[in-house]
Design an enzyme around this catalytic site. Structure first.
Site, PDB file in Angstrom:
ATOM      1  N   THR A 122       6.556   6.522 -21.914  1.00 31.93           N
ATOM      2  CA  THR A 122       7.702   5.614 -21.880  1.00 31.93           C
ATOM      3  C   THR A 122       7.467   4.568 -20.798  1.00 31.93           C
ATOM      4  OG1 THR A 122       9.183   7.372 -22.620  1.00 31.93           O
ATOM      5  CG2 THR A 122      10.186   5.459 -21.543  1.00 31.93           C
ATOM      6  N   GLU A 151       7.628   7.889 -27.953  1.00 29.03           N
ATOM      7  CA  GLU A 151       7.968   9.221 -28.459  1.00 29.03           C
ATOM      8  C   GLU A 151       9.475   9.413 -28.427  1.00 29.03           C
ATOM      9  OE1 GLU A 151       9.303  11.734 -26.493  1.00 29.03           O
ATOM     10  OE2 GLU A 151       9.193  10.727 -24.554  1.00 29.03           O
ATOM     11  N   LEU A 253      28.003  14.565 -28.216  1.00 26.21           N
ATOM     12  CA  LEU A 253      29.406  14.543 -27.814  1.00 26.21           C
ATOM     13  C   LEU A 253      29.827  15.925 -27.324  1.00 26.21           C
ATOM     14  CD1 LEU A 253      31.140  12.299 -30.526  1.00 26.21           C
ATOM     15  CD2 LEU A 253      30.622  11.721 -28.149  1.00 26.21           C
ATOM     16  N   CYS A 263      13.815  12.463 -19.332  1.00 27.79           N
ATOM     17  CA  CYS A 263      13.955  11.129 -19.940  1.00 27.79           C
ATOM     18  C   CYS A 263      15.181  10.358 -19.478  1.00 27.79           C
ATOM     19  CB  CYS A 263      13.980  11.263 -21.465  1.00 27.79           C
ATOM     20  SG  CYS A 263      12.430  11.838 -22.181  1.00 27.79           S
ATOM     21  N   ARG A 331      13.558  19.061 -14.280  1.00 22.68           N
ATOM     22  CA  ARG A 331      13.702  17.703 -13.791  1.00 22.68           C
ATOM     23  C   ARG A 331      15.148  17.203 -13.920  1.00 22.68           C
ATOM     24  NH1 ARG A 331       8.480  15.111 -16.729  1.00 22.68           N
ATOM     25  NH2 ARG A 331       9.003  16.797 -18.189  1.00 22.68           N
TER      26      ARG A 331
END
Length: 434
Positions: A122, A151, A253, A263, A331
């Site tokens: 990314t 990805e 939601l 990410c 992470r």
């Protein structure tokens, strides 16, 4: 086709194994010799359901290889993928592209014949342009094309996402890359998967825009959860009521303690920095980042309230440490904010996670790590569910109650029905439910 995957982290290893399963000959490269030796011996350095079997099958078939040296693999490759880390850069939040550019430098010196260089990592808008400049400066004679192919893999469901994706995005500036990328993804063409060819910069932005939108959706329902608690409504019913609208959809939601992972945190921050530099600030995403950060830190208050505002000397059991179930990824996990906050309020913490304990030990201090959920509940003044692993959804509540000092359950993922838990004699708190 011959493929080289630079990087055997989450994206590189999953992508490499799946391309091999498509029938391509894939070599995964990593500078970490111990990781490569482990992979050659059949070990998997990350937890992802089904990945161990997929890797083993394709290694046995002779389609998947691992090496620390890229020279031979790159020279015979039709496509070389860059799948290295792009963590947030300390100080300014921009994506750290040092690993990407180092990979480009190395690839440049090894090219032999026309080769597609594909960015799977990314990366911010314009990174493909810089990669092209790096390679061209190093090898003016080289025949190559730089492609963006972001990805969209969810940890815990990555193999399914790769093989049955909603779409494949391919950003090209050189039409010679189109047939190569089409052939790489040929099995998906046969399954009529939408494959979107765009310009390279558009492709790079699609990845960030998608993650930012999903992060914003999570943050939206979390703010609705706070409102539900204040006015006596039920956020799960609100989510269902709006999610049935096809324009909105029900995914992402689910109210909880805030998003984390590899990410959303870094990608939203990188998009904010990119937009600011471009002079077009993204206020919605800036607010999403700020609200999410504050939410994770505030979750300790929900625990404190359940114990009458006093955590001094209390023992808190924690179930789930990873940012989501079915991964060992820690992470930006909410637990990394919640547990230190509980400790700062005077509580001691004992915790259990099915896969994340090894990573958590490196990141959390003064936590008593337990071997199962019931051990984490033993003699606890309260039990907190932070990550919704399936095994936590059907706990023997009577056993849990008998083992605790006081039957207090704080369910930050709403995996239990309030009336069911309270009928068992628990004091129960959840998110966004009266």
């Amino acid at each position: 086709m011959h493929v080289t995957m630079i990087g055997t982290g989450y994206v590189g290893l999953v992508s490499g194994a799946c391309f091999a399963d498509f029938g391509h000959d894939v070599t995964c490269i990593d500078k970490d010799a111990s990781k490569i030796e482990r992979l050659k011996a059949g070990g998997i350095p990350i937890y992802e359901p089904g990945l161990d079997l997929l890797v083993a099958q394709n290694v046995r078939a002779g389609r998947l290889h691992f090496d620390t040296e890229a020279a031979e693999a790159v020279r015979k490759s039709d496509a070389v993928f860059i799948a290295v880390g792009t963590p947030s850069r300390r100080g300014d939040g921009h994506a750290d592209l040092s690993y990407v550019y180092a990979a480009a430098e190395e690839i440049a010196g090894l090219l032999d014949g026309f080769t597609i260089i594909v960015t799977k990592s990314t990366v911010p808008v314009g990174t493909g342009d810089e990669i092209e400049k790096i390679i061209r400066a190093r090898r003016p004679d080289a025949q190559f094309a730089v492609v963006s192919n972001p990805e969209f893999l969810r940890e815990g469901a990555a193999i399914e996402d790769f093989k049955r994706p909603d779409r494949v995005v391919v950003g090209i500036e050189d039409e010679r890359a189109r047939p190569v990328m089409t052939e790489l993804y040929r099995p998906l063409f046969l399954n009529e998967t939408p494959i979107l060819f765009t310009g390279r910069r558009t492709s790079e932005l699609i990845k960030y825009a998608a993650n930012a939108f999903l992060a914003m959706k999570i943050t939206f329902i979390n703010e609705m959860a706070d409102l539900c608690e204040a006015v006596g409504a039920d956020v799960q019913q609100v989510a269902r009521g709006i999610g049935l609208d096809k324009r909105i959809g029900g995914k992402f939601l689910h109210a909880g303690p805030g998003y984390g992972g590899s990410c959303f945190p870094k990608d939203t921050l990188a998009l904010v920095r990119t937009a600011t530099d471009a002079g077009t600030p993204v206020r919605l995403i800036e607010t999403t980042v700020a609200v999410n950060d504050a939410r994770k830190k505030a979750m300790s208050g929900k625990v404190s309230t359940a114990l009458a505002g006093d955590l001094a000397g209390k023992t808190i059991g924690v179930l789930g440490l990873t940012f989501k179930p079915n991964t060992d990824d820690m992470r930006d996990a909410p637990s990394l904010d919640i547990i230190p906050a509980l400790q700062a309020l005077g509580a001691s913490v004992q915790a259990y996670d099915p896969e994340g304990a090894h990573e958590a030990r490196q990141l959390l201090r003064d936590v008593d790590f337990k071997d199962d959920a019931y051990a984490a509940a033993q003699d606890a003044d309260a039990l907190v569910i932070i990550t919704e692993w399936d095994q936590f959804r059907a706990l023997d509540l009577e056993r849990v109650k008998q083992s605790m000092k006081s039957p207090v359950l704080i369910d930050l993922r709403n995996i239990y029905k309030p009336e069911e838990v309270r009928s068992r004699g628990f004091k129960y708190a959840s998110v966004g439910r009266a």
